[in-house]
Design a protein around this motif. Sequence first.
Motif, PDB file in Angstrom:
ATOM      1  N   ASN A   1       0.802  -1.219   0.000  1.00  6.93           N
ATOM      2  CA  ASN A   1       0.000   0.000   0.000  1.00  6.93           C
ATOM      3  C   ASN A   1       0.839   1.275   0.000  1.00  6.93           C
ATOM      4  N   ALA A   2       2.046   1.233   0.554  1.00  6.60           N
ATOM      5  CA  ALA A   2       2.862   2.454   0.664  1.00  6.60           C
ATOM      6  C   ALA A   2       3.005   3.124  -0.698  1.00  6.60           C
ATOM      7  N   GLY A   3       2.791   4.417  -0.723  1.00  4.12           N
ATOM      8  CA  GLY A   3       2.903   5.145  -1.988  1.00  4.12           C
ATOM      9  C   GLY A   3       3.112   6.624  -1.751  1.00  4.12           C
ATOM     10  N   ILE A   4       3.747   7.258  -2.707  1.00  2.00           N
ATOM     11  CA  ILE A   4       3.937   8.708  -2.648  1.00  2.00           C
ATOM     12  C   ILE A   4       3.696   9.290  -4.032  1.00  2.00           C
ATOM     13  N   SER A   5       3.634  10.595  -4.097  1.00  2.00           N
ATOM     14  CA  SER A   5       3.484  11.289  -5.376  1.00  2.00           C
ATOM     15  C   SER A   5       4.341  12.545  -5.369  1.00  2.00           C
ATOM     16  N   HIS A   6       4.688  12.981  -6.560  1.00  2.00           N
ATOM     17  CA  HIS A   6       5.212  14.340  -6.688  1.00  2.00           C
ATOM     18  C   HIS A   6       4.028  15.291  -6.700  1.00  2.00           C
ATOM     19  N   ARG A   7       4.279  16.543  -6.436  1.00  2.00           N
ATOM     20  CA  ARG A   7       3.218  17.555  -6.436  1.00  2.00           C
ATOM     21  C   ARG A   7       2.625  17.693  -7.833  1.00  2.00           C
ATOM     22  N   ASN A   8       1.346  17.955  -7.901  1.00  2.00           N
ATOM     23  CA  ASN A   8       0.686  18.207  -9.184  1.00  2.00           C
ATOM     24  C   ASN A   8       1.316  19.444  -9.829  1.00  2.00           C
ATOM     25  N   GLN A   9       2.013  19.210 -10.942  1.00  2.00           N
ATOM     26  CA  GLN A   9       2.751  20.291 -11.610  1.00  2.00           C
ATOM     27  C   GLN A   9       3.163  19.832 -13.011  1.00  2.00           C
ATOM     28  N   PRO A  10       3.641  20.740 -13.850  1.00  2.00           N
ATOM     29  CA  PRO A  10       4.105  20.341 -15.179  1.00  2.00           C
ATOM     30  C   PRO A  10       5.174  19.256 -15.086  1.00  2.00           C
ATOM     31  N   MET A  11       5.148  18.301 -15.998  1.00  2.00           N
ATOM     32  CA  MET A  11       6.000  17.124 -15.920  1.00  2.00           C
ATOM     33  C   MET A  11       7.485  17.447 -15.880  1.00  2.00           C
ATOM     34  N   LEU A  12       7.917  18.479 -16.568  1.00  2.00           N
ATOM     35  CA  LEU A  12       9.337  18.797 -16.608  1.00  2.00           C
ATOM     36  C   LEU A  12       9.819  19.536 -15.364  1.00  2.00           C
ATOM     37  N   ASP A  13       8.891  19.943 -14.503  1.00  2.00           N
ATOM     38  CA  ASP A  13       9.265  20.614 -13.266  1.00  2.00           C
ATOM     39  C   ASP A  13       9.571  19.633 -12.135  1.00  2.00           C
ATOM     40  N   VAL A  14       9.287  18.355 -12.348  1.00  2.00           N
ATOM     41  CA  VAL A  14       9.567  17.335 -11.333  1.00  2.00           C
ATOM     42  C   VAL A  14      11.055  16.999 -11.372  1.00  2.00           C
ATOM     43  N   SER A  15      11.711  17.054 -10.232  1.00  2.00           N
ATOM     44  CA  SER A  15      13.144  16.803 -10.177  1.00  2.00           C
ATOM     45  C   SER A  15      13.452  15.317 -10.358  1.00  2.00           C
ATOM     46  N   GLU A  16      14.688  15.021 -10.738  1.00  2.00           N
ATOM     47  CA  GLU A  16      15.104  13.632 -10.887  1.00  2.00           C
ATOM     48  C   GLU A  16      15.011  12.895  -9.557  1.00  2.00           C
ATOM     49  N   GLU A  17      15.341  13.574  -8.474  1.00  2.00           N
ATOM     50  CA  GLU A  17      15.258  12.960  -7.148  1.00  2.00           C
ATOM     51  C   GLU A  17      13.821  12.568  -6.807  1.00  2.00           C
ATOM     52  N   GLU A  18      12.871  13.470  -7.124  1.00  4.25           N
ATOM     53  CA  GLU A  18      11.464  13.165  -6.885  1.00  4.25           C
ATOM     54  C   GLU A  18      11.015  11.983  -7.738  1.00  4.25           C
ATOM     55  N   PHE A  19      11.410  11.992  -8.996  1.00  7.00           N
ATOM     56  CA  PHE A  19      11.050  10.904  -9.911  1.00  7.00           C
ATOM     57  C   PHE A  19      11.541   9.568  -9.361  1.00  7.00           C
ATOM     58  N   ASP A  20      12.813   9.521  -8.967  1.00  6.69           N
ATOM     59  CA  ASP A  20      13.396   8.271  -8.465  1.00  6.69           C
ATOM     60  C   ASP A  20      12.676   7.787  -7.213  1.00  6.69           C
ATOM     61  N   ARG A  21      12.317   8.705  -6.327  1.00  7.61           N
ATOM     62  CA  ARG A  21      11.646   8.313  -5.092  1.00  7.61           C
ATOM     63  C   ARG A  21      10.242   7.778  -5.377  1.00  7.61           C
ATOM     64  N   VAL A  22       9.521   8.409  -6.300  1.00  7.74           N
ATOM     65  CA  VAL A  22       8.180   7.940  -6.656  1.00  7.74           C
ATOM     66  C   VAL A  22       8.230   6.509  -7.176  1.00  7.74           C
ATOM     67  N   PHE A  23       9.195   6.224  -8.045  1.00  4.73           N
ATOM     68  CA  PHE A  23       9.270   4.876  -8.604  1.00  4.73           C
ATOM     69  C   PHE A  23       9.837   3.871  -7.602  1.00  4.73           C
ATOM     70  N   ALA A  24      10.692   4.322  -6.698  1.00  5.95           N
ATOM     71  CA  ALA A  24      11.203   3.422  -5.663  1.00  5.95           C
ATOM     72  C   ALA A  24      10.087   2.994  -4.717  1.00  5.95           C
ATOM     73  N   VAL A  25       9.283   3.946  -4.277  1.00  9.31           N
ATOM     74  CA  VAL A  25       8.235   3.653  -3.304  1.00  9.31           C
ATOM     75  C   VAL A  25       7.036   2.965  -3.960  1.00  9.31           C
ATOM     76  N   ASN A  26       6.664   3.388  -5.152  1.00  6.65           N
ATOM     77  CA  ASN A  26       5.444   2.877  -5.779  1.00  6.65           C
ATOM     78  C   ASN A  26       5.659   1.596  -6.580  1.00  6.65           C
ATOM     79  N   VAL A  27       6.866   1.413  -7.147  1.00  7.83           N
ATOM     80  CA  VAL A  27       7.094   0.292  -8.064  1.00  7.83           C
ATOM     81  C   VAL A  27       8.170  -0.673  -7.558  1.00  7.83           C
ATOM     82  N   LYS A  28       9.355  -0.161  -7.271  1.00 11.45           N
ATOM     83  CA  LYS A  28      10.431  -1.034  -6.803  1.00 11.45           C
ATOM     84  C   LYS A  28      10.029  -1.779  -5.533  1.00 11.45           C
ATOM     85  N   SER A  29       9.213  -1.165  -4.721  1.00 13.41           N
ATOM     86  CA  SER A  29       8.758  -1.776  -3.475  1.00 13.41           C
ATOM     87  C   SER A  29       8.057  -3.106  -3.721  1.00 13.41           C
TER      88      SER A  29
END
Length: 248
Positions: A86-114
């Motif tokens: 169930n654990a999951g996170i999101s980046h803030r609702n914003q234009p796709m190119l404004d999301v940092s690489e660190e945020e992207f990596d964390r979203v996929f680590a928590v939501n998918v790699k988990s």
Amino acid sequence: MRLQGKTALVTGGAQGFGLGIAQAFLREGAKVAVLDINGEKAEQAAEALGEGAIAATCDVGKAASVDAAVAQVLAAFGRLDIGVNNAGISHRNQPMLDVSEEEFDRVFAVNVKSIYLMAKATVPHFRAHGGGVILNIGSTAGVRPRPGLAWYNGSKGAVNLLSKSMAVELAPDRIRVNAIAPVAGETPLLATFMGEDTPEKRAQFRASIPWGRLSTPQDMGHAAVFLCSDEAEMVTGTVLTVDGGRCI
């Protein structure tokens, strides 16, 4: 008591949908381990849940943490029947190119790699004990994506498809795998999904749901109980949208 005699772990179980699922499982007779990156909140949740609940600190994006938490659960319960990712996170609702690489990596680590890490830690146990149930919490964002959440949408699309892929491969081992795809709900992540928490934004999100309200942790608990119970013995590879009609 549809889960009488069962043991379960729920990641991100200290609040939101995870807590709602843990509460529902306990009502139905299961023993539940509340896993959360915030160990203090996990302990508080387990204490509030009462007898049959334990807590474990777990960063679901890190293998060593997942392995240690699962070992702790097995030591406490002796076996595991149900794993809820169930654990999951999101980046803030914003234009796709404004999301940092660190945020992207964390979203996929928590939501998918988990899901990968939890499978590595639990599937051998399920196989050795004749089967088990895995429930992944996806999202309607992976079915009908909203603008401003591009990378989150992609991570939840992966969860939805992974659930089907896992179900096909693990069926011969008597391991069922399903997913719930909730619509936006009354959880701590709501403000992140919306970009800002205002009455206007809430009204905008509610207007996209034909049933006329946001989802609740209790909604997810009810759905999870069915999918993880023996009543759903013939149900595997399903992505159940709990969305008030959002994806129609």
